[in-house]
Design a protein around this motif. Structure first.
Motif, PDB file in Angstrom:
ATOM      1  N   ASP A  52       0.856  -1.184   0.000  1.00  0.00           N
ATOM      2  CA  ASP A  52       0.000   0.000   0.000  1.00  0.00           C
ATOM      3  C   ASP A  52       0.894   1.236   0.000  1.00  0.00           C
ATOM      4  O   ASP A  52       1.563   1.513   1.011  1.00  0.00           O
ATOM      5  CB  ASP A  52      -0.904   0.000   1.230  1.00  0.00           C
ATOM      6  N   LYS A  75      -0.094  -4.675   3.119  1.00  0.00           N
ATOM      7  CA  LYS A  75      -1.393  -4.839   3.768  1.00  0.00           C
ATOM      8  C   LYS A  75      -2.082  -6.106   3.271  1.00  0.00           C
ATOM      9  O   LYS A  75      -1.930  -6.482   2.106  1.00  0.00           O
ATOM     10  CB  LYS A  75      -2.276  -3.615   3.507  1.00  0.00           C
ATOM     11  N   LYS A 111      -5.155  -8.464   2.179  1.00  0.00           N
ATOM     12  CA  LYS A 111      -6.469  -8.439   1.539  1.00  0.00           C
ATOM     13  C   LYS A 111      -7.089  -9.827   1.673  1.00  0.00           C
ATOM     14  O   LYS A 111      -6.428 -10.838   1.407  1.00  0.00           O
ATOM     15  CB  LYS A 111      -6.332  -8.058   0.059  1.00  0.00           C
ATOM     16  N   TRP A 150      -4.986  -1.687  -3.333  1.00  0.00           N
ATOM     17  CA  TRP A 150      -4.947  -0.490  -2.485  1.00  0.00           C
ATOM     18  C   TRP A 150      -4.783   0.786  -3.293  1.00  0.00           C
ATOM     19  O   TRP A 150      -4.803   1.876  -2.730  1.00  0.00           O
ATOM     20  CB  TRP A 150      -3.804  -0.594  -1.469  1.00  0.00           C
TER      21      TRP A 150
END
Length: 385
Positions: free
Chosen positions: A34, A41, A43, A78
């Motif tokens: 991100d 990050k 998901k 992102w």
């Protein structure tokens, strides 16, 4: 999960391959970089809607194949579907904008005064980002929400007039048009932000019943913020000035507070009366036991060596307003309106004007130069708070 250091495959590729997890819940997950938060990050796609295990396996297989293909092709969950220019760092764009303004002046395409105004407003924008620790990195984040927050900061924290706020809005629209023309953003986010009527009020004074209710609540839950509220109500010191006040600026003997020139909005030193009720509460909190160089409101709103964040008063006020279910027209700065109203009703408008430094600051400066003490009426004023 931070990006691994060195030359790991994850750091170079910017994502991990999706995997299926089974158990109480079934899901497919993966990590992707991100750029806004500058970290990897996670998901996750849940599969619990499919009741049968066989259906979950089929859906997981399809998801993993599709996600893997899209990641390889450059998709990032992102990052919005934006052009490369949209991902330019705002700091880099600002450097280019400054160079553009300077070039326009050099070529005679822009007046020096206009350039000075533009760059001055740009400097205020940078100060806002720095002082309020605004999380904005890329130019595509320069959107309507960010701009509204900045304009609110000018009105509520910097105490600018509606006219000045409108002038900033005009400049922001000009700056946004410059960004659009160079394909940094898709559309001008200022177009849907209205101008204020120059006499339009964004806040209402608090009635006595609200002041009493606030005092009772804060005395029980947050006494140091109550002190900040009382300072605003009794001294009329602007929020941005209030966070700079040090213990040494307060004279218990003379019962007055000095607002130094370097922190004053108009860059002129002034003295304001220290109300008896306020002084007693400060003694109750033992604020004068702190060193003279400490800020009256440091970390946690207690006296300390660190300067309080600019929007801290407003942040605490929002929590209070939500708890007491007050309208948005009740602002932290409403306390100043309320104090001026109550002092004027009790002791006269001239006393209130002098305490607030209103109408003509030259009159206030002459009053101070005559060596007169701050008015006893202000020191002994019994307000609602």
């Amino acid at each position: 999960m931070p990006i691994p250091e060195g030359f790991s495959s994850t750091a170079l590729v910017g994502f991990t391959l999706p995997r299926l997890h089974t158990g109480k819940s079934w899901y497919v997950d993966f990590f992707a970089y991100d750029p806004v938060s500058d970290r990897m990050k996670r998901k996750k796609y849940m599969l619990d809607r499919q009741k049968k295990h066989s259906e979950r396996h089929i859906m997981a297989t399809m998801l993993i194949m599709n996600i893997t293909q899209r990641l390889i092709q450059g998709w990032n969950p992102w990052v919005r579907d934006v052009s490369t220019r949209h991902m330019t760092e705002l700091s880099e764009v600002i450097v280019g904008y400054r160079q553009y303004i300077e070039a326009m002046v050099t070529k005679g395409a822009m007046r020096h005064k206009t350039a000075y105004d533009y760059l001055s407003r740009l400097g205020s924008l940078e100060t806002y980002i720095q002082e309020c620790h605004v999380r904005i990195r890329f130019v595509y984040q320069f959107d309507k929400t960010f701009i509204l927050d900045f304009l609110d900061y000018l009105i509520l924290d910097k105490d600018v007039s509606a006219k000045t706020r409108n002038n900033y809005r005009t400049w922001l629209s000009t700056f946004s048009s410059w960004l659009v023309e160079r394909h940094y953003i898709e559309k001008n986010p200022v177009e849907d932000i209205h101008m204020l009527r120059e006499k339009e009020k964004l806040r209402d004074a608090l009635p006595s019943s609200a002041l009493v209710r606030m005092r009772e609540y804060l005395y029980k839950h947050n006494r140091y913020f109550l002190l900040a509220c009382m300072m605003e109500y009794y001294t009329f010191i602007r929020p941005d000035e209030l966070r700079h006040i040090r213990i040494g600026d307060i004279s218990v003997r003379d019962r007055e507070i000095t607002v130094p020139a370097e922190i004053s909005k108009n860059r002129k030193e002034r003295r304001v009366a220290l109300n008896t009720k306020l002084l007693r509460f400060m003694m109750e909190l033992q604020v004068f036991s702190a060193p003279s160089h400490y800020y009256l409101f440091g970390d946690g709103l207690k006296p300390g060596p660190s300067l309080l964040y600019l929007n801290s008063f407003r942040y605490e006020w929002k929590k209070l307003r939500k708890e007491l279910r007050w309208p948005e027209s009740y602002q932290f700065y409403s306390l100043k309106d309320s104090g001026i109203r109550d002092l004027a009703n009790a002791e006269g408008v001239v006393v209130a004007r002098d305490q607030a430094g209103h109408s003509d600051i030259a009159v206030t400066n002459k009053y101070l130069k005559r060596g007169k003490a701050v008015p006893d009426e202000v020191k002994n004023f019994e307000g609602a708070l």
